[in-house]
Design a protein around this motif. Structure first.
Motif, PDB file in Angstrom:
ATOM      1  N   LEU A   1     -90.041  54.693  38.830  1.00 51.49           N
ATOM      2  CA  LEU A   1     -89.761  54.748  40.273  1.00 51.49           C
ATOM      3  C   LEU A   1     -89.367  56.150  40.712  1.00 51.49           C
ATOM      4  CD1 LEU A   1     -87.959  51.384  41.142  1.00 51.49           C
ATOM      5  CD2 LEU A   1     -90.378  51.997  41.306  1.00 51.49           C
ATOM      6  N   GLY A   2     -88.754  56.912  39.821  1.00 50.07           N
ATOM      7  CA  GLY A   2     -88.404  58.297  40.131  1.00 50.07           C
ATOM      8  C   GLY A   2     -89.577  59.248  40.017  1.00 50.07           C
ATOM      9  N   LYS A   3     -90.722  58.758  39.529  1.00 48.58           N
ATOM     10  CA  LYS A   3     -91.965  59.527  39.380  1.00 48.58           C
ATOM     11  C   LYS A   3     -91.784  60.748  38.493  1.00 48.58           C
ATOM     12  CE  LYS A   3     -93.971  58.133  43.819  1.00 48.58           C
ATOM     13  NZ  LYS A   3     -94.650  58.597  45.055  1.00 48.58           N
ATOM     14  N   ARG A   4     -90.972  60.600  37.465  1.00 45.70           N
ATOM     15  CA  ARG A   4     -90.692  61.711  36.558  1.00 45.70           C
ATOM     16  C   ARG A   4     -90.919  61.320  35.108  1.00 45.70           C
ATOM     17  NH1 ARG A   4     -87.348  62.451  40.932  1.00 45.70           N
ATOM     18  NH2 ARG A   4     -87.002  64.624  41.597  1.00 45.70           N
ATOM     19  N   ILE A   5     -91.491  62.260  34.356  1.00 42.34           N
ATOM     20  CA  ILE A   5     -91.626  62.127  32.914  1.00 42.34           C
ATOM     21  C   ILE A   5     -90.701  63.168  32.285  1.00 42.34           C
ATOM     22  CG2 ILE A   5     -93.181  62.193  30.926  1.00 42.34           C
ATOM     23  CD1 ILE A   5     -95.487  61.667  32.918  1.00 42.34           C
ATOM     24  N   TRP A   6     -89.862  62.724  31.354  1.00 40.16           N
ATOM     25  CA  TRP A   6     -88.873  63.599  30.740  1.00 40.16           C
ATOM     26  C   TRP A   6     -89.238  63.887  29.289  1.00 40.16           C
ATOM     27  CZ3 TRP A   6     -85.138  65.534  33.885  1.00 40.16           C
ATOM     28  CH2 TRP A   6     -84.927  64.874  35.099  1.00 40.16           C
ATOM     29  N   ARG A   7     -88.740  65.010  28.821  1.00 38.03           N
ATOM     30  CA  ARG A   7     -88.962  65.457  27.438  1.00 38.03           C
ATOM     31  C   ARG A   7     -87.590  65.632  26.787  1.00 38.03           C
ATOM     32  NH1 ARG A   7     -92.377  70.340  25.015  1.00 38.03           N
ATOM     33  NH2 ARG A   7     -90.871  71.146  23.519  1.00 38.03           N
TER      34      ARG A   7
ATOM     35  N   GLU B   1     -84.950  47.061  40.998  1.00 36.03           N
ATOM     36  CA  GLU B   1     -84.008  47.603  41.972  1.00 36.03           C
ATOM     37  C   GLU B   1     -82.852  48.359  41.311  1.00 36.03           C
ATOM     38  OE1 GLU B   1     -82.797  44.180  44.144  1.00 36.03           O
ATOM     39  OE2 GLU B   1     -84.677  44.011  45.293  1.00 36.03           O
ATOM     40  N   ALA B   2     -82.127  47.699  40.408  1.00 37.74           N
ATOM     41  CA  ALA B   2     -80.943  48.301  39.804  1.00 37.74           C
ATOM     42  C   ALA B   2     -81.312  49.284  38.700  1.00 37.74           C
ATOM     43  CB  ALA B   2     -80.043  47.210  39.230  1.00 37.74           C
ATOM     44  N   ASP B   3     -80.484  50.318  38.537  1.00 38.76           N
ATOM     45  CA  ASP B   3     -80.668  51.273  37.438  1.00 38.76           C
ATOM     46  C   ASP B   3     -80.029  50.706  36.175  1.00 38.76           C
ATOM     47  OD1 ASP B   3     -82.033  53.049  39.037  1.00 38.76           O
ATOM     48  OD2 ASP B   3     -80.287  54.287  39.475  1.00 38.76           O
ATOM     49  N   SER B   4     -80.693  49.704  35.606  1.00 37.36           N
ATOM     50  CA  SER B   4     -80.147  49.016  34.432  1.00 37.36           C
ATOM     51  C   SER B   4     -81.092  49.076  33.242  1.00 37.36           C
ATOM     52  CB  SER B   4     -79.857  47.546  34.769  1.00 37.36           C
ATOM     53  OG  SER B   4     -81.049  46.864  35.162  1.00 37.36           O
ATOM     54  N   GLY B   5     -82.089  49.987  33.294  1.00 40.10           N
ATOM     55  CA  GLY B   5     -83.037  50.127  32.198  1.00 40.10           C
ATOM     56  C   GLY B   5     -82.581  51.163  31.196  1.00 40.10           C
ATOM     57  N   TYR B   6     -82.548  50.787  29.916  1.00 43.36           N
ATOM     58  CA  TYR B   6     -82.080  51.671  28.850  1.00 43.36           C
ATOM     59  C   TYR B   6     -83.124  51.763  27.736  1.00 43.36           C
ATOM     60  CZ  TYR B   6     -77.517  51.082  31.065  1.00 43.36           C
ATOM     61  OH  TYR B   6     -76.490  51.066  31.964  1.00 43.36           O
ATOM     62  N   PHE B   7     -83.013  52.813  26.911  1.00 37.94           N
ATOM     63  CA  PHE B   7     -83.867  52.971  25.741  1.00 37.94           C
ATOM     64  C   PHE B   7     -83.070  52.669  24.476  1.00 37.94           C
ATOM     65  CE2 PHE B   7     -86.388  55.597  28.669  1.00 37.94           C
ATOM     66  CZ  PHE B   7     -87.652  55.107  28.394  1.00 37.94           C
TER      67      PHE B   7
ATOM     68  N   LEU C   1     -79.828  57.790  26.534  1.00 42.41           N
ATOM     69  CA  LEU C   1     -80.606  58.390  27.618  1.00 42.41           C
ATOM     70  C   LEU C   1     -80.191  57.762  28.946  1.00 42.41           C
ATOM     71  CD1 LEU C   1     -84.123  58.436  25.893  1.00 42.41           C
ATOM     72  CD2 LEU C   1     -82.654  60.407  26.368  1.00 42.41           C
ATOM     73  N   PRO C   2     -80.278  58.510  30.051  1.00 42.80           N
ATOM     74  CA  PRO C   2     -79.807  57.986  31.343  1.00 42.80           C
ATOM     75  C   PRO C   2     -80.516  56.697  31.746  1.00 42.80           C
ATOM     76  CG  PRO C   2     -80.187  60.352  31.466  1.00 42.80           C
ATOM     77  CD  PRO C   2     -80.737  59.907  30.158  1.00 42.80           C
ATOM     78  N   ALA C   3     -79.770  55.792  32.355  1.00 44.39           N
ATOM     79  CA  ALA C   3     -80.331  54.529  32.817  1.00 44.39           C
ATOM     80  C   ALA C   3     -81.172  54.746  34.071  1.00 44.39           C
ATOM     81  CB  ALA C   3     -79.214  53.532  33.111  1.00 44.39           C
ATOM     82  N   VAL C   4     -82.280  54.024  34.161  1.00 44.44           N
ATOM     83  CA  VAL C   4     -83.139  54.052  35.347  1.00 44.44           C
ATOM     84  C   VAL C   4     -83.547  52.610  35.644  1.00 44.44           C
ATOM     85  CG1 VAL C   4     -83.983  56.382  34.900  1.00 44.44           C
ATOM     86  CG2 VAL C   4     -85.242  54.418  33.977  1.00 44.44           C
ATOM     87  N   SER C   5     -84.240  52.391  36.744  1.00 44.50           N
ATOM     88  CA  SER C   5     -84.664  51.039  37.099  1.00 44.50           C
ATOM     89  C   SER C   5     -85.806  50.557  36.217  1.00 44.50           C
ATOM     90  CB  SER C   5     -85.080  50.979  38.572  1.00 44.50           C
ATOM     91  OG  SER C   5     -85.539  49.693  38.909  1.00 44.50           O
ATOM     92  N   ILE C   6     -86.868  51.375  36.105  1.00 47.21           N
ATOM     93  CA  ILE C   6     -88.041  51.009  35.295  1.00 47.21           C
ATOM     94  C   ILE C   6     -88.280  52.093  34.255  1.00 47.21           C
ATOM     95  CG2 ILE C   6     -90.501  50.479  35.286  1.00 47.21           C
ATOM     96  CD1 ILE C   6     -90.287  49.637  38.181  1.00 47.21           C
ATOM     97  N   THR C   7     -88.009  51.773  32.989  1.00 49.26           N
ATOM     98  CA  THR C   7     -88.346  52.694  31.905  1.00 49.26           C
ATOM     99  C   THR C   7     -89.804  52.487  31.517  1.00 49.26           C
ATOM    100  OG1 THR C   7     -87.757  51.143  30.144  1.00 49.26           O
ATOM    101  CG2 THR C   7     -86.000  52.575  30.980  1.00 49.26           C
ATOM    102  N   ASN C   8     -90.442  53.538  31.038  1.00 48.59           N
ATOM    103  CA  ASN C   8     -91.753  53.432  30.409  1.00 48.59           C
ATOM    104  C   ASN C   8     -91.818  54.392  29.242  1.00 48.59           C
ATOM    105  OD1 ASN C   8     -94.134  51.677  31.124  1.00 48.59           O
ATOM    106  ND2 ASN C   8     -93.336  52.107  33.181  1.00 48.59           N
ATOM    107  N   GLY C   9     -92.654  54.052  28.264  1.00 48.54           N
ATOM    108  CA  GLY C   9     -92.649  54.785  27.015  1.00 48.54           C
ATOM    109  C   GLY C   9     -91.631  54.105  26.094  1.00 48.54           C
TER     110      GLY C   9
END
Length: 291
Positions: A166-172, A123-129, A142-150
């Motif tokens: 959850l944002g359905k986006r892959i960033w470069r 739920e919360a945007d508390s995921g960091y790399f 990098l910006p915080a999101v709810s679910i990081t992957n990679g």
């Protein structure tokens, strides 16, 4: 094995299979079941698996330069010794975020361990790399999101791919010479109805593969973010792929039963299994973490 013909090679019925990684030194595929607190090893020559219990939710496993493994538990980064079945705490990156857990990771060409966290409640945007090398672990900015992957790296290590599931986006993101991050641009957006982008992996041609959770498929994108190929599966939740085998030309895919009701599980008896298929391309050699 026919190209683009995924089939189950190990029946584990994982609740949330994740983090497949080919470890060349023991010619085996390692992965985890986050929710079942399990570490798995698959030997493709013998066609058998072995499992270990972990002391908590385990998001990823990666080889380290000392011949052991680093694993991302909810309580922190641990060193795992398969011979002893032991887990020793190395670092706690988020003592101030007890609702977070670790979710995915990779080793960069320079031996740095990169990993992401996420809100366990999704739920919360508390995921960091984070970037961990030697005895130093830093938050990358990098910006915080709810679910990081990679994340995942381009063959030369100069580009970092990371996913906002959850944002359905892959960033470069550009990676600078000192390992810090630079400019970030959108790489790909998953359209509605196609599932959620899960773990990314890069092949030897620099193309990115992503599992689609709830999308019944994995996809391959070229370095410019153009969709090249989609491979369909007999199960809905594909989490991530890894390239393995002596020639790195077998793709292994972890899958999940999480979120499937009894009707769906009846229709998907292979959900949660480890799959393999011929991707028609080789993967990149793996690296070991210098931590």
């Amino acid at each position: 094995m026919a190209i683009a013909d995924p089939h189950s090679v190990l029946s584990v019925g994982a609740t949330l299979g994740e983090g497949p990684v080919w470890v060349a030194r023991d010619a085996a595929l390692w992965f985890v079941d986050i929710k079942a607190h399990r570490v798995h090893r698959y030997d493709p020559v013998l066609g058998v698996g072995r499992s270990w219990d972990a002391p908590g939710q385990v998001g990823w496993i990666l080889p380290t330069a000392d011949g052991l493994f680093a694993v991302g538990l909810q309580s922190g980064v641990h060193r795992f010794d398969p011979a002893q079945g032991s887990f020793a705490l190395i670092h706690i990156p988020e003592a101030h975020l007890p609702g977070n857990r670790q979710n995915d990771a990779c080793v960069a060409p320079d031996g740095a361990l990169w990993f992401g966290s996420m809100d366990d409640a999704e739920e919360a945007d508390s995921g960091y790399f984070y970037r961990f090398q030697g005895d130093r672990c830093i938050e990358t900015g990098l910006p915080a999101v709810s679910i990081t992957n990679g994340p995942a790296f381009s063959p030369d290590g100069n580009i970092l791919y990371h996913t906002d599931t959850l944002g359905k986006r892959i960033w470069r993101t550009d990676v600078l010479d000192d390992g810090s991050v630079g400019n970030t641009t959108l790489f790909a957006k998953i359209e509605d109805g196609a599932g959620y982008p899960d773990g990314p992996t890069v092949d030897a041609e620099g193309c990115l593969w992503t599992g689609l959770f709830g999308g019944w498929a994995v996809r391959r994108y070229d370095p410019a973010g153009k969709l090249m190929r989609e491979i369909r599966f007999p199960v809905a939740n594909i989490t991530k792929i890894a390239f393995g085998g002596d020639d790195l030309r077998t793709a292994y895919a972890t899958t999940a039963r999480k979120g499937l009701d009894m009707t769906a599980l009846t229709e998907q008896p292979l959900a949660g299994d480890l799959f393999a298929f011929d991707p028609g391309v080789a993967g990149l050699p793996g690296h070991v973490a210098t931590i």
